[in-house]
Design a protein around this motif. Sequence first.
Motif, PDB file in Angstrom:
ATOM      1  N   PHE A 191       4.606   1.399  -3.022  1.00 10.65           N
ATOM      2  CA  PHE A 191       3.626   1.069  -4.066  1.00 10.65           C
ATOM      3  C   PHE A 191       3.788  -0.400  -4.465  1.00 10.65           C
ATOM      4  CE2 PHE A 191       2.741   0.737  -8.654  1.00 10.65           C
ATOM      5  CZ  PHE A 191       1.414   1.151  -8.675  1.00 10.65           C
ATOM      6  N   LEU A 192       5.029  -0.789  -4.712  1.00  7.87           N
ATOM      7  CA  LEU A 192       5.321  -2.154  -5.171  1.00  7.87           C
ATOM      8  C   LEU A 192       4.956  -3.202  -4.126  1.00  7.87           C
ATOM      9  CD1 LEU A 192       6.658  -3.921  -7.388  1.00  7.87           C
ATOM     10  CD2 LEU A 192       8.831  -3.566  -6.207  1.00  7.87           C
ATOM     11  N   MET A 193       5.359  -2.939  -2.872  1.00  5.64           N
ATOM     12  CA  MET A 193       5.200  -3.959  -1.842  1.00  5.64           C
ATOM     13  C   MET A 193       3.790  -4.014  -1.264  1.00  5.64           C
ATOM     14  SD  MET A 193       8.073  -5.223  -2.214  1.00  5.64           S
ATOM     15  CE  MET A 193       8.361  -6.451  -0.970  1.00  5.64           C
ATOM     16  N   THR A 194       2.920  -3.096  -1.678  1.00  2.22           N
ATOM     17  CA  THR A 194       1.528  -3.208  -1.241  1.00  2.22           C
ATOM     18  C   THR A 194       0.647  -3.750  -2.367  1.00  2.22           C
ATOM     19  OG1 THR A 194       1.212  -0.855  -1.711  1.00  2.22           O
ATOM     20  CG2 THR A 194       1.641  -1.453   0.572  1.00  2.22           C
ATOM     21  N   LEU A 195       1.267  -4.051  -3.502  1.00  2.00           N
ATOM     22  CA  LEU A 195       0.571  -4.837  -4.516  1.00  2.00           C
ATOM     23  C   LEU A 195       0.689  -6.292  -4.059  1.00  2.00           C
ATOM     24  CD1 LEU A 195       1.963  -3.195  -7.780  1.00  2.00           C
ATOM     25  CD2 LEU A 195      -0.370  -3.056  -6.948  1.00  2.00           C
ATOM     26  N   ALA A 229      -1.687  -2.007   5.367  1.00  2.00           N
ATOM     27  CA  ALA A 229      -1.541  -2.341   3.949  1.00  2.00           C
ATOM     28  C   ALA A 229      -0.477  -3.405   3.719  1.00  2.00           C
ATOM     29  CB  ALA A 229      -1.202  -1.085   3.150  1.00  2.00           C
ATOM     30  N   PHE A 263       2.808  -3.097   4.323  1.00  2.00           N
ATOM     31  CA  PHE A 263       4.128  -2.586   3.951  1.00  2.00           C
ATOM     32  C   PHE A 263       5.082  -2.649   5.135  1.00  2.00           C
ATOM     33  CE2 PHE A 263       6.992   1.182   3.301  1.00  2.00           C
ATOM     34  CZ  PHE A 263       7.783   0.569   2.347  1.00  2.00           C
ATOM     35  N   GLN A 275      -3.809  -8.363   0.423  1.00  2.00           N
ATOM     36  CA  GLN A 275      -3.486  -7.246  -0.468  1.00  2.00           C
ATOM     37  C   GLN A 275      -4.280  -7.298  -1.767  1.00  2.00           C
ATOM     38  OE1 GLN A 275       0.799  -7.604  -0.653  1.00  2.00           O
ATOM     39  NE2 GLN A 275       1.088  -6.018   0.901  1.00  2.00           N
ATOM     40  N   TYR A 324      -4.751   0.553  -2.090  1.00  2.00           N
ATOM     41  CA  TYR A 324      -3.986   1.376  -1.153  1.00  2.00           C
ATOM     42  C   TYR A 324      -3.315   2.530  -1.880  1.00  2.00           C
ATOM     43  CZ  TYR A 324      -0.266   2.579   2.192  1.00  2.00           C
ATOM     44  OH  TYR A 324       0.583   3.239   3.038  1.00  2.00           O
ATOM     45  N   PRO A 375       3.293   7.736  -4.364  1.00  2.00           N
ATOM     46  CA  PRO A 375       4.484   7.422  -5.148  1.00  2.00           C
ATOM     47  C   PRO A 375       4.148   6.496  -6.310  1.00  2.00           C
ATOM     48  CG  PRO A 375       4.440   6.106  -3.149  1.00  2.00           C
ATOM     49  CD  PRO A 375       3.291   7.068  -3.053  1.00  2.00           C
ATOM     50  N   TYR A 429       5.882   5.098 -10.444  1.00  6.06           N
ATOM     51  CA  TYR A 429       7.056   5.087 -11.311  1.00  6.06           C
ATOM     52  C   TYR A 429       7.024   6.255 -12.288  1.00  6.06           C
ATOM     53  CZ  TYR A 429       7.822   0.532  -9.307  1.00  6.06           C
ATOM     54  OH  TYR A 429       8.034  -0.486  -8.430  1.00  6.06           O
ATOM     55  N   ARG A 484      -2.445  -7.530 -10.793  1.00  9.01           N
ATOM     56  CA  ARG A 484      -3.645  -7.880 -10.042  1.00  9.01           C
ATOM     57  C   ARG A 484      -4.395  -9.040 -10.682  1.00  9.01           C
ATOM     58  NH1 ARG A 484      -4.254  -5.529  -5.106  1.00  9.01           N
ATOM     59  NH2 ARG A 484      -3.553  -3.386  -5.017  1.00  9.01           N
TER      60      ARG A 484
END
Lengths: 244, 314
Positions: free
Chosen positions: A84-88, B51, B53, B76, B81, B87, B89, B105
Amino acid sequence: MRTIATLTRRELAAYFASPLAYVFVVIFLTFAGGLTFYVGGFIERGQADLAAFFQFHPWLYLFLVPAIGMRLWAEERKTGTIEFLMTLPVGAGQAVTAKFLAAWLFTGIALVGTVPLWITVSVLGDPDHGVVATAYLGSWLMAGGFLAISACVSAATSNQVIAFVGAVAICFLFMMSGLDLVQAAFRGWAPDAVLQAVRDLSLLGNFDALSQGVVDARNLFYFASLIALALVVNTAIVEMKRGR
Amino acid sequence: MQPLLELTGLTKRFGSILAVDRVGFAVARGEVVGFLGPNGAGKTTAMRMTAGFLPPDAGSARIAGFDIVDETRAAQARLGYLAEGAPSYGDMTPDALLGFVARVRGLDGATARRRRGEVVDRLSLARVLDQPIETLSKGFRRRVGLAAAILHDPEVLILDEPTDGLDPNQKHEVRTLLSEIAGGKAIVISTHILEEVDAVCTRAIVLAGGRIVADALPAELRQQAPNHNRVTVALDADHRDRLIAALRALPNIADIAEAHARDGRIRLTARPVRGAEILGAVRAAADSAEVPLDEITTEHGRLDDVFRRLTTAA
């Protein structure tokens, strides 16, 4: 910069969203106080300084700081939030910096919790406030060094126990590098310059000067470069292990 | 016009396993691509590479013209995505998470508030906004992930199993949402629910063993079903021979199968040659042979069958 601030804010808030922060601060304060009074003989020494308090910090940090650092990356990897973090639109370096900063600020908050001790000394006697302030700075920098190493180890694994044990071991070596325990491994085969260099890497040695109130640019530079180097390595590990 | 999403020769190897093998396709504005394939076909790996990753071993992906490897952040920024399993937090509330995503963003205050209101409304999150995400049901967690993915109104959306774990009503809501926002975007959703392809997708790409084995419109894919356009008639056993003779005379029939029903009647199933439409011809043949039909049905073919055939051959 804004991204780092946003990430840092989220990370810092995460500490207080779980019992982690409170448990940590309470344990830190209990141990710091207990050691100062019962082992350090704070009262018996009859001196208006905080040496009895600061001398235990390296040992406290040795176990408590890796406990904070172990989760930084291992947990993200375990729960999958790293995806989640690294695709922001966030760079690995930004994420590494933000996580470190949040954790470092958090240790700073714990440290601020010990200020009543400073006030106590000021009421009982007349301490050199410059020395105390410098020692606080040194303590916080040392926590940063431990933390940067712990974060680095955390990035290499998704298992928090391994991250903790690994971080404690590496921090211990850095602490002890001025003492025989580590020096003996180099003595006999390495030239004196290497022995000296290893000794200079000692966290203890660099902290001692600061804790006695000596502000030496070399000590500050040591902590700054230790942290910076660990963060660079941390970023490289995060990039390398992307998606694995 | 340049496609919004373009994959070229995307390849990823894990040790000795070739997880994704030269996957390439382009998605234009307005298209909703269903990314299909059995578990382990490489869907998630391909999406992770797209994406940004996972770094690809070879090949590239461009999002709105930006290369995901060389211009990762620009790419990105234009991508929404949803990772597999959505997933997020667990200690944050959906409200805090959406606020965090909006800030990362770079949405300005007014836009952030407007968009947040919209996605909360569209995904029915109002009720759970202040509960920690880890305490939410799987369906809510999925929708929180989806809300975070579409918050910045991206041009390209890549969603890994967006409806997994949702109940039928929620699935319907998510599909409606996707259909509504599809107009200005390029969307890729992975799924192994084939009805989803019919419900929302304008195109289906089937992956098996890391390779694309089909890239077609859902209707074209269905034509590959063995029973596509098959016509079955029920008739009195007395008329059997006459109808078979009449059917054999038709040009587009590949073969005729026969089954006896319990009521003494007989069922004939005519399979057309690929792509042919024979319902009208069968009816006309029966009429001219003066065979009364008790029943006549035609089949469209099931995507499941096509899916199984495509993905077990590889």
